[in-house]
Design an enzyme around this catalytic site. Structure first.
Site, PDB file in Angstrom:
ATOM      1  N   CYS A  13       0.851  -1.187   0.000  1.00 55.85           N
ATOM      2  CA  CYS A  13       0.000   0.000   0.000  1.00 55.85           C
ATOM      3  C   CYS A  13       0.886   1.236   0.000  1.00 55.85           C
ATOM      4  CB  CYS A  13      -0.952   0.013   1.208  1.00 55.85           C
ATOM      5  SG  CYS A  13      -0.079   0.185   2.782  1.00 55.85           S
ATOM      6  N   CYS A  16       3.536   1.779   2.694  1.00 53.24           N
ATOM      7  CA  CYS A  16       4.834   1.114   2.554  1.00 53.24           C
ATOM      8  C   CYS A  16       5.832   2.055   1.891  1.00 53.24           C
ATOM      9  CB  CYS A  16       4.694  -0.162   1.721  1.00 53.24           C
ATOM     10  SG  CYS A  16       3.657  -1.432   2.472  1.00 53.24           S
ATOM     11  N   ASP A 420      -7.408  16.892 -26.974  1.00 59.11           N
ATOM     12  CA  ASP A 420      -6.609  16.884 -28.184  1.00 59.11           C
ATOM     13  C   ASP A 420      -7.601  16.990 -29.349  1.00 59.11           C
ATOM     14  OD1 ASP A 420      -4.468  16.310 -30.059  1.00 59.11           O
ATOM     15  OD2 ASP A 420      -5.328  14.299 -30.196  1.00 59.11           O
ATOM     16  N   ASP A 612      -5.350  10.867 -27.761  1.00 64.41           N
ATOM     17  CA  ASP A 612      -5.268   9.533 -28.371  1.00 64.41           C
ATOM     18  C   ASP A 612      -3.901   9.193 -28.942  1.00 64.41           C
ATOM     19  OD1 ASP A 612      -5.274  11.197 -30.699  1.00 64.41           O
ATOM     20  OD2 ASP A 612      -5.983   9.469 -31.861  1.00 64.41           O
ATOM     21  N   ASP A 616       0.316  12.963 -26.942  1.00 72.94           N
ATOM     22  CA  ASP A 616      -0.520  13.342 -25.804  1.00 72.94           C
ATOM     23  C   ASP A 616      -0.040  12.718 -24.496  1.00 72.94           C
ATOM     24  OD1 ASP A 616      -2.348  14.758 -27.469  1.00 72.94           O
ATOM     25  OD2 ASP A 616      -3.264  12.851 -28.040  1.00 72.94           O
TER      26      ASP A 616
END
Length: 723
Positions: A13, A16, A420, A612, A616
């Site tokens: 987690c 840690c 975008d 996409d 980006d």
């Protein structure tokens, strides 16, 4: 002074990561310490390279593994192991629950029943739940606790107490210990925590895959000129000033300047635009871009970490390495809750031992264990994972893939969305958006497409597809000549055609017809037949049918909209006006896109980025929440938090609605689980005895734990009605 990076294994987690950071920072000579739980990577700045071994030893002493190997393809084994352990644990737990209820039928007798439960529970506690027990040991050694510590404390107390009563039953009776076992509670607690771990591991794996995808874009080899011959060498051997050769279809291994040759180069990873650029002598080329149709020889100007692709990789790595501001509620409170529960259990023991009735030892130990068992956060551990499981499952059915619960949490506060252009709010591929003709349209289009079919240029492909969609038959030209960077000169059935850009027609002394002036924005293809301008085709990128409604709904929700694109100013302005987007930026390079994200965040905005392409990726990694179109580049999807599977932009609205609704339900779940713990801990401690009430019987403890979990799960199922 130097900077080192290590892969860290075994973190369960975010606590840690914080623990490793703090302990390593205490070492003399460590100037900076940063550990990222999601990418399982640690970054240290040290005064002496010899400290690296000291750091590794410290990390290993805390119970974690270290490795110098970074960015290797991510294995799925961790997540699969979690799922396998969940299946084994839940199967055994259901058997335990059946046995816990079986005495009501009168068979087998209690002693045999308990021994069977002990045998079934042992592998759950000692093998499947081993990491929780290790966390408990670390807590006693270091004082550092997290959710695993609390689970280890409760399950160990329940198992050990139940085992003692089972194995040494006569002694436990004479000692005054309450005759109740909690084997089924141990099983269910560990089972559901592993289910949550599985989904968390899936989210972590997706985060690391973003960097792996970027590394796949880089070349491992290069053709370098050595003694007037081109020899293939490892990319690490390429030096600044080396002369390289790149064949058609190959990637440019490093940045440089063209010496000889000209070619169409696919730079979509930089600009996001699908149309290749014609480059020749003295033009710059970048690593990761793809050579088109001719051999290019160029001189290396940037190598290694200085290349454009390496800068993108470094930026994404840095962005993913930054710690999110919001951590799961259960992890945040565990460091406080664990010592509080221990303190309450000790206080319970003291009160019963000194103030309670006989048998003093029996009542004191029994009630102390009851507190530890009832405080084990079964409902608390289920509160977020169950809601996340339902939400992500529902989203996947609707074509939305979500990386994890933290993403849903962050999405609730989004007030600004950056789009975008190409492939996100437009189709992302060249197509004919306007066609103007002076005479017979079908014949002229048939001739144009018949000629264009022999060119591999994306504009030619768009024109051919336009004619095919209209089922126009094609023939073959009598002559065909490509004028590089300008167009085509060809003849067909004694008709002479000049097809290309404005410059080609001007060089052919062809006069442009006013009525064939295009209205749409895009790349213009002018056509002349027998010396007369006869047609104009506009090849552009169509706006998706859903884009306008999505922008309108976002504005209705009060979300600010931006469009940042690598395309030119004219196209960007046209698209922004068509859709009513409030702000736009044109000619933006990948790192510039991420800079705009940072500038908006500096103004207090919570920014979502939707894109996409490879270009980006830095902005997607930097945004508070990132969404990638499922029809785009793998690196964009891997760098994002959410993938819209079919590239349907309207799914972004569905995701925002889902995130808001899911967060409401998660908060309700957390409230229910905290109320459960707050009310039942005092009862487990025996507070009802003060008011002449009963001690907590085992049946009530099991039913209460079950009801709390059922209430959380049932509430989570309401998420299915949100979208």
């Amino acid at each position: 002074m130097s900077k080192v990076t290590l892969a860290i294994g075994g973190m369960s987690c975010a606590s840690c990561a914080l623990s490793i950071e703090a302990e390593v920072k205490k070492i003399d000579g460590v100037l900076e310490s940063s550990v990222n739980y999601a990418t399982e990577t640690a970054y240290f700045e040290i005064s002496d390279d010899k400290l690296l071994d000291v750091i590794k030893s410290k990390v290993q002493s805390l119970g974690f593994s270290t490795s110098d190997e970074l960015h290797t393809p991510t294995e799925k084994t961790s997540g699969e192991n979690y799922l396998v352990k969940f299946y084994i644990s839940i199967a055994l737990s259901l058997l335990l629950f059946s046995l816990a209820m079986w005495p009501l039928m009168g068979w087998p007798n209690r002693e045999v029943n308990w021994f069977i439960q002990l045998v079934l529970c042992l592998p759950i506690w000692a093998w499947i739940g081993l990491k929780f027990q290790k966390s408990l040991v670390r807590f006693f050694l270091t004082g550092k606790s997290n959710m695993n510590t609390l689970i280890g404390l409760g399950t160990t107390a329940a198992f050990v107490y139940s085992a003692i009563i089972t194995v040494f039953n006569d002694a436990s009776v004479s000692f005054g210990l309450t005759q109740k076992v909690y084997f089924e509670a141990v099983g269910f607690i560990i089972s559901f925590v592993y289910l949550g771990n599985y989904f968390e591991e899936r989210a972590k794996r997706k985060t690391k895959e973003a960097l792996n995808s970027l590394f796949k874009l880089s070349s491992k080899k290069a053709l370098v000129e050595i003694d007037s011959k081109f020899v293939e060498v490892d990319i690490d051997e390429v030096q600044k000033g080396s002369v390289l050769r790149v064949k058609p279809g190959e990637k440019f291994p490093v940045d440089g300047k063209i010496l000889r040759g000209s070619s169409l180069i696919d730079e979509s990873m930089i600009t996001g635009e699908p149309v290749p650029l014609l480059k020749s002598s003295d033009d710059l080329v970048y690593s990761g871009t793809i050579n088109g149709d001719s051999v290019i020889e160029y001189i290396a100007t940037k190598v290694g970490k200085d290349t454009f692709l390496s800068q993108i990789i470094a930026f994404v790595e840095q962005a993913q390495g930054s710690r999110p501001k919001i951590q799961q509620f259960a992890d945040r409170i565990s460091s406080i809750f664990t010592p509080v529960v221990i303190a309450i259990s000790v206080l319970t023991f003291i009160c019963w031992f000194f103030l309670g009735p006989e048998p003093f030892w029996g009542n004191a130990i029994s009630n102390m264990i009851a507190v530890l068992v009832i405080a084990c956060p079964c409902a608390l551990g289920l509160a977020t994972p169950t809601a996340v499981v339902v939400a992500t499952g529902r989203a996947s059915l609707k074509g939305i893939l979500i990386g994890g619960g933290e993403i849903i949490e962050r999405s609730e506060k989004i007030d600004t969305i950056i789009f975008d252009k190409t492939g996100t709010i437009t189709e992302g591929r060249p197509s004919v958006v306007e066609a103007l003709f002076n005479n017979d349209e079908e014949t002229t289009l048939m001739d144009i497409a018949s000629i264009e079919q022999f060119s591999e240029h994306p504009l030619s492909n768009a024109i051919v597809k336009y004619s095919q969609d209209r089922k126009i038959p094609l023939s073959e030209p009598d002559s065909f000549e490509i004028v590089k960077g300008k167009g085509i000169i060809a003849s067909i059935d004694e008709r002479e055609y000049v097809i290309g850009n404005k410059l080609l027609l001007e060089e052919s002394s062809i006069e442009f017809q006013q009525n064939l002036t295009p209205n749409e924005i895009g790349s213009y293809v002018f056509v002349a037949c027998n010396g007369v301008h006869c047609a104009t085709l506009v090849v552009g990128d169509k706006i998706k049918s859903t884009s306008k409604s999505v922008i309108d709904e976002l504005k209705f929700l009060g979300i600010e909209t931006w469009m940042i694109t690598g395309d030119n100013e004219i196209v960007a302005e046209y698209v922004a006006k068509e859709l009513g987007i409030e702000h736009f930026v044109a000619n933006a390079l990948p790192l510039e896109k991420s800079s705009y994200v940072e500038s908006l965040q500096a103004k207090g905005k919570n920014v979502a980025m939707i894109g996409d392409g490879v270009n980006d990726a830095p902005a997607l990694a930097k945004a508070n929440v990132s969404m990638a179109m499922g029809t785009g580049a793998d690196v964009a999807m891997n760098a994002s938090d959410v993938t819209l599977v079919k590239g349907d932009l309207s799914k972004a609205i569905d995701f925002l609605k889902l995130s808001h609704g899911t967060m409401k339900i998660i908060k309700q779940n957390l409230f229910l689980s905290m109320v459960y713990n707050s009310l039942l801990i005092p009862i487990a401690a025996g507070v009802l005895v003060i008011f002449d009430g009963p001690m907590m019987p085992p049946v009530l403890a099991s039913i209460a734990m079950g009801l709390s979990s059922i209430s959380v799960v049932s509430n989570s199922l309401r998420i299915k009605t949100i979208i």
